[in-house]
Enzyme design. Structure first.
Site, PDB file in Angstrom:
ATOM      1  N   SER A   1      15.278  17.147 -37.157  1.00  0.00           N
ATOM      2  CA  SER A   1      16.071  17.665 -36.041  1.00  0.00           C
ATOM      3  C   SER A   1      17.561  17.397 -36.280  1.00  0.00           C
ATOM      4  O   SER A   1      18.134  17.928 -37.234  1.00  0.00           O
ATOM      5  CB  SER A   1      15.577  17.050 -34.730  1.00  0.00           C
ATOM      6  OG  SER A   1      16.066  17.754 -33.621  1.00  0.00           O
TER       7      SER A   1
ATOM      8  N   ASP B   1       8.695  26.530 -33.455  1.00  0.00           N
ATOM      9  CA  ASP B   1       9.560  25.474 -32.911  1.00  0.00           C
ATOM     10  C   ASP B   1      10.002  25.837 -31.501  1.00  0.00           C
ATOM     11  O   ASP B   1      10.531  26.917 -31.259  1.00  0.00           O
ATOM     12  CB  ASP B   1      10.785  25.306 -33.814  1.00  0.00           C
ATOM     13  CG  ASP B   1      11.555  24.021 -33.533  1.00  0.00           C
ATOM     14  OD1 ASP B   1      11.659  23.646 -32.355  1.00  0.00           O
ATOM     15  OD2 ASP B   1      12.048  23.411 -34.491  1.00  0.00           O
TER      16      ASP B   1
ATOM     17  N   HIS C   1       8.253  21.793 -32.626  1.00  0.00           N
ATOM     18  CA  HIS C   1       9.329  20.950 -33.159  1.00  0.00           C
ATOM     19  C   HIS C   1       8.760  19.685 -33.792  1.00  0.00           C
ATOM     20  O   HIS C   1       9.269  19.187 -34.785  1.00  0.00           O
ATOM     21  CB  HIS C   1      10.308  20.603 -32.038  1.00  0.00           C
ATOM     22  CG  HIS C   1      11.584  19.996 -32.530  1.00  0.00           C
ATOM     23  ND1 HIS C   1      12.426  20.635 -33.402  1.00  0.00           N
ATOM     24  CD2 HIS C   1      12.156  18.785 -32.278  1.00  0.00           C
ATOM     25  CE1 HIS C   1      13.468  19.861 -33.664  1.00  0.00           C
ATOM     26  NE2 HIS C   1      13.320  18.728 -33.005  1.00  0.00           N
TER      27      HIS C   1
END
Length: 841
Positions: free
Chosen positions: A693, A766, A800
């Site tokens: 991330s 995601d 994610h």
């Protein structure tokens, strides 16, 4: 001539065939080395849920990773939600597969009878008297609610209609033998059919009104999505006394339901149309109402609009009434917050927020009257009372009794928070603590709670009037959790107990506050976390602590025994202290084995003070835990691993941290590499950097702007900040306010400079704000277009965070292959030791 043509054709086919062969990829799933696979697939220790008396413990075993087939089940991605269209629940959630009960005094463990086959349990809650507990069980087609009575230790399904579990308020106890939950309406209409073709274009319009919005995913995109959301979100409220069910009110799109402390009323938030195409369901127009527990009347408090167009700064809030809740220390008093500064945190205003209260008639009045309590509820919202105002943004309140509540207020802009004592009887407010939210050393702790007569969590106030505070205990030695008594008059604390090296021990709950009896979780570098009953006694000024073990969990990772772990400290070139968790392979000897290839894993964080940024975070005494995204796997492959390498980004005074983002990244990374080289354990010419991330964003920037590394691993990142133009991470300036910041912080803009090999990994689906898969796709194409070395891996069905066993094993294989090729066995020096951060790049 024909023979020549034939030769040319043959040569052409050979060349084409070779090219096809050269670009063909083996796209089947791979597995990493056995040591890595064994670690990631290790069975974790059970999860624990202990009652407040310290008598019973619920042990639950987490499920294994789902398979790719599990992940491929039908899923709706609408209104910011991931929905299983078959069972009216979330499509991506963990669950437990077994439950046991342990009687703590006798240490006897009991199996639970009546459990459903192929248990997929979740949302476990004790009843108020803790003689029962409930949990949900999910199948492909429905979600059910089970109750276990401690008397016979048998699970019984209590619902008839299938539950609707689209929100966290799936169910709640409203008495020792009564449950409130939401079900799929009886005789519900069939699942909406997709139209064969659109009836027309999808049109959105704005008529001159500013309506900035953050970057969200999985939003409603067309009228069919609207129909799907309404179908999935509509539910019927039900009361169940464990022998029969009673529907309450009419089906509606419930966002939240909260019973009053005396269980007389329900605070209900329902979603209404029109749905937004710019914000998720949490920002849809909604109505806040109050109804009685039997559903005989309902009165609307307020209709709030969509959050579209509301201010979006980190200190900004909606302008309409927000944060409706019950006052925990009274039978039925509603509270809500209203902004006093038009919701704009950067404007000058003496006060930011006000907390208001609405007192509803008590249960006796309601039960004895044939009409709504007080005869008329239509004006209850007008009968509000202002409790207090805050000079910073209201954060939360912890209720205690008639004279004590604790109020928290804070502002992101200056990273300041305030903790105050509020006297509900007099309205007086007394500041107990004011500190930087980044200053962990100054954190005195959070008040511990107890249950009052309504079964609500309220402040634990000792007989002498003091509070019990539990703190993480941040210090220059690392986190050393403690418990203290806090005198609200003198504003000073008296330390009752603090964990001692070489252990990391935290207080989970208090069993007897007057006798200092606690439940703790205790671990060390070599001992897995276990639970204890801790008794602290002080005699003649000497404090002693005795422990009675509750659990005896073994090390789930025996293959890591002998691995060396230490928290190292070092300075970057401008003097800021940094730390990181260093892991070295089992049996490693630097004199004999020499410097190792290094993996550095990190996540940048922003600070407004260099002194706050320099604080030590974490503990050097914690047990090493492994999750699928950890870099620690590679100590089994002969690497030195620097995990949680500090990457502070500091902006003091009027400067924002991101104004100097890239140079500070360089300072942080260079200092870590030099420290490992100085220690003699890390080869500065064989260092990889990685992150997930925002850590992936950091990784790409380091490869674009420095020559410190041999390779990088970037998972599920965002690399073009112009695709998140209304702010990101801790940056609240928009692209149009600070275009140079957005440009300079975007590694996509410098893709032509990324020549260090980079592995990009992204989940196909995601759902995180801003990290669209296109971020990795576009960066890959940009690096490829400029001749860089890059590999792009898309994990099917993943969000994610990653979940499927096949995807996780393959991800670890990809990372291992990348590190082996470009770091461990790379033969070209990266030149890190000659790169002076003081002189730029």
């Amino acid at each position: 001539m024909k023979r020549l043509q034939k030769r040319i054709i043959i040569i052409f086919l050979v060349i084409v065939g070779w090219n096809v062969f050269a670009i063909a990829q083996d796209d089947t799933y791979k597995a990493p080395p056995k040591d890595i696979a064994d670690l990631v697939l290790s069975k974790p220790t059970p999860s624990v849920n202990i009652d407040r008396k310290g008598e019973w413990m619920i042990l639950t075993e987490r499920s294994d990773f789902p398979t790719i087939e599990d992940m491929a089940q039908p899923e709706l991605r609408i209104a910011g939600l991931r929905i299983n269209p078959r069972n009216f629940g979330p499509s991506r959630t963990g669950y437990f597969i077994s439950i046991q009960l342990k009687h703590i005094p006798t240490k006897k463990t009991y199996d639970i009878g009546g459990l459903p086959a192929n248990l997929k349990g979740g949302i476990l809650q004790w009843s108020p008297d803790e003689k029962k507990f409930a949990f949900t069980n999910s199948t492909l087609d429905r979600i059910d609610l089970y109750v276990v009575d401690l008397h016979d230790k048998t699970a019984r399904k209590v619902n008839t209609g299938a539950l609707n579990a689209l929100s966290f308020s799936t169910y709640s106890w409203v008495g020792n033998d009564k449950l409130l939950y939401r079900t799929v309406p009886a005789n519900y209409r069939k699942f909406p059919d997709a139209p064969p073709a659109p009836k027309g274009p999808v049109v959105q319009e704005n008529l001159g009104k500013a309506a900035a919005s953050r970057t969200y995913q999985d939003l409603i995109k067309n009228p069919y999505d609207e129909d799907l959301f309404e179908y999935m979100a509509t539910a019927q409220l039900v009361i169940n006394d464990l022998s029969s069910e009673k529907p309450i009110g009419k089906p509606a799109m419930y966002r939240a339901i909260s019973p009053s402390p005396d269980k007389t009323y329900l605070l209900v938030t329902t979603i209404r149309k029109p749905f937004s195409y710019l914000v998720p369901a949490s920002g849809f127009p909604h109505t806040v109402s109050v109804m009685d527990i039997n559903g005989t009347f309902s009165e609307e408090l307020v209709q709030n609009p969509s959050s579209e167009g509301q201010p979006i700064g980190f200190d900004d809030v909606v302008t309409y009434p927000r944060g409706f809740d019950w006052r925990d220390d009274q039978p039925a008093t509603l509270t809500y917050v209203q902004a006093l500064d038009k919701g704009l945190g950067r404007t000058k205003s003496e006060y930011r927020d006000a907390l208001y209260a609405i007192v509803l008639p008590d249960a006796k009045t309601l039960l004895n009257g044939s009409t709504p309590p007080g005869g008329d509820l239509s004006n209850i919202f007008k009968n509000k009372t202002e409790l207090f105002k805050t000079k910073r943004r209201f954060n939360r309140i912890m209720w205690g009794d008639a004279t004590t509540a604790i109020v928290y207020e804070s502002m992101t802009f200056d990273r300041k928070m305030q903790m105050s004592r509020y006297n509900p009887s007099t309205g007086e407010m007394d500041v107990l603590l004011e500190r930087s939210t980044n200053d962990a050393y100054a954190d005195i702790g959070t008040p511990m709670t107890t249950r009052n007569q309504y079964g609500q969590n309220v402040l634990l106030i000792l007989e002498n009037g003091n509070l019990f505070l539990r703190s993480q205990g941040a210090s220059p030695e690392g986190d050393m959790p403690f418990v203290q008594q806090f005198d609200m008059k003198t504003k000073k604390g008296n330390m009752i107990w603090r964990c001692e090296a070489p252990y990391y021990e935290t207080v989970v709950d208090v069993l007897d506050p007057e006798k200092n009896v606690f439940i703790t979780s205790r671990e060390s570098n070599t001992e897995a976390p276990n639970y204890y009953i801790l008794t602290v006694a002080t005699k003649k000024g000497k404090t002693t602590a005795t422990r009675t073990p509750i659990t005896e969990f073994k090390n789930p990772y025996p293959q890591l025994e002998g691995v060396a772990k230490q928290k190292i400290s070092y300075k970057r070139a401008d003097g800021i202290n940094l730390t990181g968790d260093l892991y070295l392979p089992k049996g490693y000897n630097k004199e004999k084995d020499g410097p190792l290839p290094v993996i550095m894993w990190a996540y940048p964080r922003e600070y407004k003070s260099a002194s706050d940024a320099a604080q030590v975070r974490g503990s050097k005494y914690t047990f090493t835990r492994i999750n699928y995204g950890s870099p620690i796997f590679w100590i089994t492959q002969g690497y030195a691993v620097l995990d949680n390498a500090e990457m502070p980004i500091v902006g003091e005074g009027n400067k924002e941290p991101n104004d100097n983002f890239i140079p500070q990244l360089h300072l942080n990374a260079h200092a870590a590499i030099q420290e490992l080289a100085k220690m003699g354990v890390g080869d500065s010419n064989r260092v990889a950097v990685g992150g997930h991330s925002y850590g992936a964003f950091m990784t790409a920037n380091l490869l674009a702007h420095t020559k410190l590394f041999k390779a990088g691993i970037a998972r599920s990142g965002a690399y073009n900040r112009t695709l998140t133009p209304f702010g990101f991470q801790a940056e609240e300036r928009t692209y149009w306010e600070a275009p140079e910041v957005y440009y300079n912080m975007s590694p996509f803009m410098f893709a032509n400079k990324i020549k260090t090999p980079i592995l990009l990994i992204h989940g196909e689906m995601d759902n995180n704000s801003g990290t669209f898969p296109i971020q990795s796709e576009r960066l890959y194409n940009a690096i490829k277009g400029h001749g860089g070395t890059v590999r792009y891996v898309v994990l099917p069905y993943e969000s994610h965070g990653y979940a499927a066993k096949e995807n996780i094993l393959h991800m670890l294989w990809e990372q291992n292959a990348w590190l082996e090729k470009y770091v461990k066995n790379g033969n070209k020096p990266a030149g890190s030791t000659g790169n002076d951060p003081k002189k730029g790049f």
